[in-house]
Design a protein around this motif. Sequence first.
Motif, PDB file in Angstrom:
ATOM      1  N   MET A  97     -68.539  46.304  36.143  1.00 50.87           N
ATOM      2  CA  MET A  97     -67.742  45.319  36.888  1.00 50.87           C
ATOM      3  C   MET A  97     -66.438  45.015  36.136  1.00 50.87           C
ATOM      4  O   MET A  97     -65.360  45.011  36.723  1.00 50.87           O
ATOM      5  CB  MET A  97     -68.573  44.032  37.032  1.00 50.87           C
ATOM      6  N   ILE A  98     -66.605  44.801  34.789  1.00 50.99           N
ATOM      7  CA  ILE A  98     -65.410  44.529  33.981  1.00 50.99           C
ATOM      8  C   ILE A  98     -64.465  45.726  34.022  1.00 50.99           C
ATOM      9  O   ILE A  98     -63.257  45.575  34.172  1.00 50.99           O
ATOM     10  CB  ILE A  98     -65.819  44.195  32.525  1.00 50.99           C
ATOM     11  N   LEU A  99     -65.071  46.933  33.982  1.00 52.27           N
ATOM     12  CA  LEU A  99     -64.278  48.157  34.030  1.00 52.27           C
ATOM     13  C   LEU A  99     -63.494  48.222  35.328  1.00 52.27           C
ATOM     14  O   LEU A  99     -62.313  48.576  35.359  1.00 52.27           O
ATOM     15  CB  LEU A  99     -65.216  49.355  33.922  1.00 52.27           C
ATOM     16  N   LEU A 118     -62.523  45.679  37.295  1.00 48.62           N
ATOM     17  CA  LEU A 118     -61.412  44.724  37.280  1.00 48.62           C
ATOM     18  C   LEU A 118     -60.268  45.219  36.383  1.00 48.62           C
ATOM     19  O   LEU A 118     -59.098  45.121  36.738  1.00 48.62           O
ATOM     20  CB  LEU A 118     -61.898  43.352  36.797  1.00 48.62           C
ATOM     21  N   GLN A 119     -60.670  45.766  35.240  1.00 46.15           N
ATOM     22  CA  GLN A 119     -59.652  46.297  34.312  1.00 46.15           C
ATOM     23  C   GLN A 119     -58.792  47.352  34.984  1.00 46.15           C
ATOM     24  O   GLN A 119     -57.574  47.371  34.851  1.00 46.15           O
ATOM     25  CB  GLN A 119     -60.347  46.942  33.107  1.00 46.15           C
ATOM     26  N   ASN A 120     -59.481  48.215  35.772  1.00 43.82           N
ATOM     27  CA  ASN A 120     -58.734  49.281  36.433  1.00 43.82           C
ATOM     28  C   ASN A 120     -57.799  48.755  37.506  1.00 43.82           C
ATOM     29  O   ASN A 120     -56.682  49.244  37.646  1.00 43.82           O
ATOM     30  CB  ASN A 120     -59.704  50.306  37.038  1.00 43.82           C
TER      31      ASN A 120
END
Lengths: 282, 165
Positions: free
Chosen positions: B1-3, B5-7
């Motif tokens: 999920m964090i990945l 958003l980061q993208n």
Amino acid sequence: MRNLINFLIQYSVLFLFLLLEIISFSLIVNYQDYQKSVFLTSSNSVVSGLYKVSNSVVEFFNLRTANDNLSEENTALKNQIIDLQNQMAALQPKVKDDSLNFKVPPQAEYQLISAKVINNSTNKLLNYITINKGSRDGIRVDMGVINDEGAVGIVKNVSDKYAVIIPVLNQKTELSCKFKKSNYTGPLSWDGFDYRFAQLNDIARHVEFSLGDTLVTTGFAGSFPEGVPVGTIENFKMREGEQYYDIKVKLAVNFRTLSHVKIINYLNFEELRDLEKKAEEQ
Amino acid sequence: MILFLQNILSFIILVLTQVLVLNNIQFLGFINPYIYMLFILSLPVKLQRWITLLLGFALGITIDIFSNTLGLHAFSTVFISFFRNDVIKLFTTIEEGSNPIPSFHSFGVGNYIKYVVALVLMHHTILFFLEAFSFTHIWLIIFKILLSSTVSILIIFAIRSFSKK
């Protein structure tokens, strides 16, 4: 059947790749049609909104030059007013003496709409300019665009509040212009090398001209009035066995520092176009 | 999920940097660096190819809309999205079961440089030739490709060398 499905699944990525490339390619090839769909170009309101914000920052740094230009123009205009006032004063007594001297001024054919450049490039082969006025302010497709220095380009597509101009610095543009001295006409095009220079084509061997001669618009297309400066002859040569000169033109407009432009509204444009169309049909 | 958003964040930042800053760089009139494909270059290695392709298309079209060049960036970005995996296979050996994000750290400095140079050159070559759409000014185009790629690659290395891992 199963084999076919297996085959499709196995190569699905390849098919997706080809599909996307075909879509992109057809977008490139049909770009002229898509110009009409304002949504997908930078005159769409989200994109232009963003550019407007960015421009308001960049503009700050150009204020000094813009001010200088404005004050110069101001002075020139004031001088003109003084000149005209003097002329009027000189004419006044005559008019009173002999009313036959009085002439009705010709109806104004052109009107200027001023606008601000909010996006501009000079380093691509296909450059475009976005401005902050649109159909709401009376801008139509095919209107000519000038600034204080000379001819800039032609309005390509228009949305409610914004418009995109295709400038002389675009390989798709050809601007018809002529020598101020001799009235010989030829199309001006750009080769993509340098934003300061363009090429004048189709000038035959027998035409006489010299370095520094001024080029102006012809006024044939109805986009520009006659006599807007385009540039000056920088350099020319005649290749062995050729019928036409290679002419390098120094453009009058500095496209790198473009910030304010004026759009020319030719009031009789529709009438002229209808008339020409009628003549062609007969 | 964090990945995820980061993208999304890096997508937005790269597009904004590209259209607001780099598209306005007019050094010598020839150099226009493009770094937005760093987004595609930095996707996880084992990400399914069709997702990479669709992301590439979306990224390209976004840049196109901002720069009035419909289809141009989309075509070149989809192209490098497709060949990304082959280039990775060519230059590196990824351990079974791992799914690293391409970087100096995970690929090794030499391999990462090769990977970026190959894809950026590929992207710029297609982009500039499609933009010109003819071979009339071939030397001018090649000159532009080389200059712009050099600057793009240097900027990408600079960005990557700041990020951790």
